[in-house]
Write a protein that holds these residues in place. Structure first.
Motif, PDB file in Angstrom:
ATOM      1  N   ALA A 148     -19.840  66.104 -49.963  1.00 58.24           N
ATOM      2  CA  ALA A 148     -20.064  66.857 -51.195  1.00 58.24           C
ATOM      3  C   ALA A 148     -20.462  65.828 -52.465  1.00 58.24           C
ATOM      4  O   ALA A 148     -21.169  66.410 -53.089  1.00 58.24           O
ATOM      5  CB  ALA A 148     -18.764  67.620 -51.449  1.00 58.24           C
ATOM      6  N   SER A 196     -18.081  73.446 -50.606  1.00 59.52           N
ATOM      7  CA  SER A 196     -17.010  73.989 -50.009  1.00 59.52           C
ATOM      8  C   SER A 196     -17.392  73.698 -48.311  1.00 59.52           C
ATOM      9  O   SER A 196     -16.416  73.701 -48.051  1.00 59.52           O
ATOM     10  CB  SER A 196     -16.574  75.186 -50.352  1.00 59.52           C
ATOM     11  N   LEU A 197     -18.433  73.609 -48.114  1.00 57.69           N
ATOM     12  CA  LEU A 197     -18.841  73.719 -46.743  1.00 57.69           C
ATOM     13  C   LEU A 197     -18.739  72.134 -46.161  1.00 57.69           C
ATOM     14  O   LEU A 197     -18.786  71.897 -44.922  1.00 57.69           O
ATOM     15  CB  LEU A 197     -20.038  74.293 -46.162  1.00 57.69           C
ATOM     16  N   GLU A 239     -22.476  84.062 -51.436  1.00 52.11           N
ATOM     17  CA  GLU A 239     -21.324  83.654 -51.957  1.00 52.11           C
ATOM     18  C   GLU A 239     -21.713  83.510 -53.447  1.00 52.11           C
ATOM     19  O   GLU A 239     -21.061  84.118 -54.450  1.00 52.11           O
ATOM     20  CB  GLU A 239     -20.711  82.305 -51.430  1.00 52.11           C
ATOM     21  N   GLU A 281     -21.073  75.334 -55.704  1.00 55.23           N
ATOM     22  CA  GLU A 281     -19.613  75.140 -55.279  1.00 55.23           C
ATOM     23  C   GLU A 281     -19.740  75.855 -53.956  1.00 55.23           C
ATOM     24  O   GLU A 281     -18.876  75.321 -53.138  1.00 55.23           O
ATOM     25  CB  GLU A 281     -18.764  76.112 -56.233  1.00 55.23           C
ATOM     26  N   ALA A 282     -20.628  77.015 -53.600  1.00 56.29           N
ATOM     27  CA  ALA A 282     -20.370  77.490 -52.138  1.00 56.29           C
ATOM     28  C   ALA A 282     -20.769  76.313 -51.109  1.00 56.29           C
ATOM     29  O   ALA A 282     -20.312  76.334 -50.014  1.00 56.29           O
ATOM     30  CB  ALA A 282     -21.383  78.824 -52.095  1.00 56.29           C
TER      31      ALA A 282
END
Length: 161
Positions: A146, A139-140, A53, A135-136
């Protein structure tokens, strides 16, 4: 060095017992250990997805890097970029597990700007790559995880800036 080691070394340098606030900091560190390990596990298990990503977003933003004459042009250079992305993501997991930015600093950031400058690697592109990795990866994760992981990416970004 872990939070525990740092606290103990400071107290020992001052020839004193740990203070109540230091004991509380150790307690907080210990109680967050499972979450930190879970975050590192999610990032490790999804490293290919995160890196894919990030590289897609970077080369969409800066296509000149993969064009003739670009720093990621050709299979060898392209793979070297992906290797660096993997390395930085791994450093982030070390920091998260340790609960400290020290592993990132000692293993990965000393002299990084000078190295990239010597290799004519655009620092702005590396910063973009780390932002896209962040960011990738985030997002998980759930919002609390986070928030726990983000400062480690930010530390790398700031060190390169």
């Amino acid at each position: 060095m872990s939070v525990i080691n740092q606290i103990i070394e400071t107290a020992d340098d001052q020839l004193r017992y740990l203070s109540v606030s230091e004991l509380e900091a150790i307690k907080d560190y210990m109680s967050s250990g499972e979450r930190r390990l879970q975050i590192a596990q999610v990032l490790t298990e999804n490293k290919k997805r995160i890196i894919d990503e990030a590289q897609k977003r970077l080369f969409a933003k800066r296509p000149e890097y993969i064009q003739p004459g670009g720093n990621a042009y050709g299979e060898k250079r392209y793979n070297q970029c992906l290797r660096d992305y993997d390395w930085y993501l791994r450093l982030v997991t070390y920091g998260i597990i340790a609960g400290s930015k020290e592993p990132i600093e000692s293993i990965g950031l000393i002299g990084v700007r000078e190295m990239y400058n010597a290799l004519n690697v655009p620092i702005a592109g590396m910063i973009d790559a780390i932002v896209f990795l962040k960011e990738a990866a985030l997002s998980l994760l759930d919002p609390d995880s986070a928030a726990e992981a983000a400062p480690y990416f930010d530390y790398i970004i700031n060190a390169m800036s």
